[in-house]
Design an enzyme around this catalytic site. Structure first.
Site, short mmCIF file in Angstrom:
data_model
loop_
_atom_site.label_atom_id
_atom_site.label_comp_id
_atom_site.label_asym_id
_atom_site.label_seq_id
_atom_site.Cartn_x
_atom_site.Cartn_y
_atom_site.Cartn_z
N GLU A 1 0.81 -1.21 0.00
CA GLU A 1 0.00 0.00 0.00
C GLU A 1 0.83 1.25 0.00
OE1 GLU A 1 -1.79 -1.49 3.75
OE2 GLU A 1 -1.45 0.56 4.41
N CYS B 1 3.94 8.39 0.32
CA CYS B 1 4.50 7.45 1.29
C CYS B 1 4.59 6.08 0.61
CB CYS B 1 3.59 7.40 2.50
SG CYS B 1 4.04 6.15 3.70
N CYS C 1 6.62 -6.97 7.04
CA CYS C 1 7.77 -6.47 7.80
C CYS C 1 8.09 -7.49 8.88
CB CYS C 1 7.41 -5.13 8.45
SG CYS C 1 8.77 -4.36 9.35
N CYS D 1 6.94 -4.68 15.54
CA CYS D 1 6.41 -3.65 16.44
C CYS D 1 4.94 -3.95 16.76
CB CYS D 1 6.54 -2.26 15.83
SG CYS D 1 8.24 -1.77 15.48
N CYS E 1 1.95 -1.96 15.08
CA CYS E 1 2.01 -1.76 13.62
C CYS E 1 1.36 -2.91 12.87
CB CYS E 1 3.47 -1.61 13.19
SG CYS E 1 3.63 -1.27 11.44
N CYS F 1 0.37 2.43 8.84
CA CYS F 1 1.10 1.35 8.18
C CYS F 1 0.35 0.04 8.12
CB CYS F 1 2.35 1.04 8.97
SG CYS F 1 3.51 2.32 8.94
N1 SAH Z 1 9.89 0.52 9.58
C1 SAH Z 1 10.08 1.95 9.59
C2 SAH Z 1 9.10 2.71 8.72
C3 SAH Z 1 7.66 2.39 8.79
S1 SAH Z 1 6.44 3.11 9.67
C4 SAH Z 1 10.06 2.47 10.99
O1 SAH Z 1 9.86 1.72 11.91
O2 SAH Z 1 10.33 3.67 11.17
C5 SAH Z 1 6.36 4.78 9.79
C6 SAH Z 1 6.02 5.22 11.23
O3 SAH Z 1 4.69 4.87 11.65
C7 SAH Z 1 6.95 4.58 12.25
O4 SAH Z 1 7.36 5.57 13.14
C8 SAH Z 1 6.03 3.57 12.93
O5 SAH Z 1 6.53 3.23 14.19
C9 SAH Z 1 4.73 4.32 12.95
N2 SAH Z 1 3.52 3.52 13.15
C10 SAH Z 1 3.27 2.24 12.82
N3 SAH Z 1 2.03 1.88 13.18
C11 SAH Z 1 1.48 2.97 13.75
C12 SAH Z 1 0.21 3.24 14.32
N4 SAH Z 1 -0.72 2.30 14.39
N5 SAH Z 1 -0.02 4.47 14.80
C13 SAH Z 1 0.93 5.44 14.75
N6 SAH Z 1 2.14 5.25 14.22
C14 SAH Z 1 2.42 4.02 13.73
#
Ligand code: SAH
Length: 345
Positions: free
Chosen positions: A89, A102, A109, A113, A116, A335
């Site tokens: 996406e 984006c 991934c 996390c 995420c 994400c």
């Molecule tokens: N893998 C990379 C880039 C992807 S995500 C990273 O970890 O930075 C981009 C941002 O969105 C990251 O800061 C991630 O931690 C955050 N993110 C992911 N899921 C989220 C959510 N549900 N709410 C808010 N931020 C989120």
């Protein structure tokens, strides 16, 4: 799977064209067509027989948009299908200073996390540089971008995937994105977000690519960070901060921390005060965002009030910080949410 022509630099493309016995000017035509987001069969200036030969080796188009969602705030979210059937996406956000695309860097991934959605099914595979580039080319074309005027002016590597876990393809993507004669988006208009893969952060500082480095911090101590980010078991916050200092020394670029505010996890006053202490005197900025609730995860956003409070503590403590709007929250802006919904996770 066939090869992906968008992976090639202009020089490689030129060699490929010559190897077909075509005249050199065909390479320029082919490259221009690709950079306009066209599939091979749409590049009508090329002889049909040549296109036919090309499509025996290369994918006609590495990605197709299979779904578009438009948010009430104008944010658009796309579901792309790759040539092998996987889906990824992307998001297109319109700001006063330009439009930001984006992009995803991996299918899924493996960083794990907890907040995420991208990580729900683990990593399926890396995207090639051309598959990442094609997301930008496609969306630029969809918004009427042309040689004289780009519709996409900024790119953030904040879609699904960990960019530094797909290091070579991501660096190649940034080089191809900024190549002259292509879409020509400068690395200065590119933000790369990482959960903090320290060795690759050092490597990136040596590439001569002045991208904006963004680190997903989301907590202030290693032990609390590890509760939602397994990568915290591998690299300590202190190591991440050292890698940021090195990045600044090598590139002169200020770095950014992402901090998603989660109720009961990282959003108390004590976290804000500790963050001030941690980042005092650093050439950095903090992007706060209230968590986008992910229904598959039992984590909720901090309230608007406590987010504002957190922001004020940082600002009063001399830390440059902003609280970002949650763009596209009504269309699953975070994400991996759209893909997860599509796959029925
Ligand atoms: N893998 C990379 C880039 C992807 S995500 C990273 O970890 O930075 C981009 C941002 O969105 C990251 O800061 C991630 O931690 C955050 N993110 C992911 N899921 C989220 C959510 N549900 N709410 C808010 N931020 C989120």
């Amino acid at each position: 799977m066939k090869k992906i022509i968008q992976d090639l630099t202009f020089e490689q493309l030129n060699d490929a064209v010559l190897s077909y016995g075509e005249k050199p000017f065909r390479a320029k035509q082919l490259y221009t067509g690709i950079m306009q987001g066209k599939s091979l069969s749409q590049i009508s200036v090329l002889p049909k027989a040549f296109i036919q030969k090309l499509t025996e080796t290369y994918e006609d188009s590495p990605i197709e948009v299979i779904k578009t969602l438009v948010s009430s705030d104008g944010t658009e979210k796309y579901l792309f299908r790759l040539a092998d059937g996987n889906v990824i996406e992307g998001v297109f956000m319109q700001y006063s200073y330009g439009n930001t695309q984006c992009v995803s860097t991996q299918v899924g991934c493996r960083m794990g996390c907890k907040f995420c959605a991208s990580t729900l099914g683990g990593k399926i595979r890396d995207l090639s540089s051309g598959e990442i580039l094609s997301q930008v080319l496609k969306v630029n074309a969809m918004h009427g971008g042309n040689d004289g005027k780009r519709a996409v002016t900024n790119v953030v590597l904040m879609g699904s995937g960990e960019p530094l876990d797909n290091y070579n393809n991501v660096v190649q993507f940034i080089r191809n994105l900024s190549a002259e004669g292509g879409i020509n988006i400068s690395p200065r208009n590119v933000s790369l977000s990482t959960c903090g893969l320290v060795p690759e952060m050092y490597k990136l500082a040596e590439e001569g690519l002045p991208v904006n480095l963004t680190v997903s911090l989301h907590n202030v101590t290693d032990s609390e960070r590890a509760r939602t980010m397994p990568i915290a078991n591998r690299y300590k916050i202190a190591q991440i901060l050292d890698a940021c200092t090195n990045y600044f020394d090598k590139t002169g670029r200020r770095y950014i921390f992402e901090y998603s505010l989660i109720e009961g996890e990282n959003s108390d006053d004590k976290h804000a005060y500790a963050l001030c202490k941690l980042l005092a005197g650093r050439p950095c900025h903090v992007n706060l965002i209230r968590l986008n609730d992910v229904k598959e995860r039992k984590l909720a956003a901090a309230s608007e009030k406590s987010a504002q409070n957190f922001l004020h503590i940082l600002q009063n403590g001399g830390i440059s910080a902003t609280l970002r709007r949650r763009m596209g929250a009504d269309i699953g802006g975070a994400c991996g949410q759209l893909r997860a919904g599509y796959l029925g996770n």
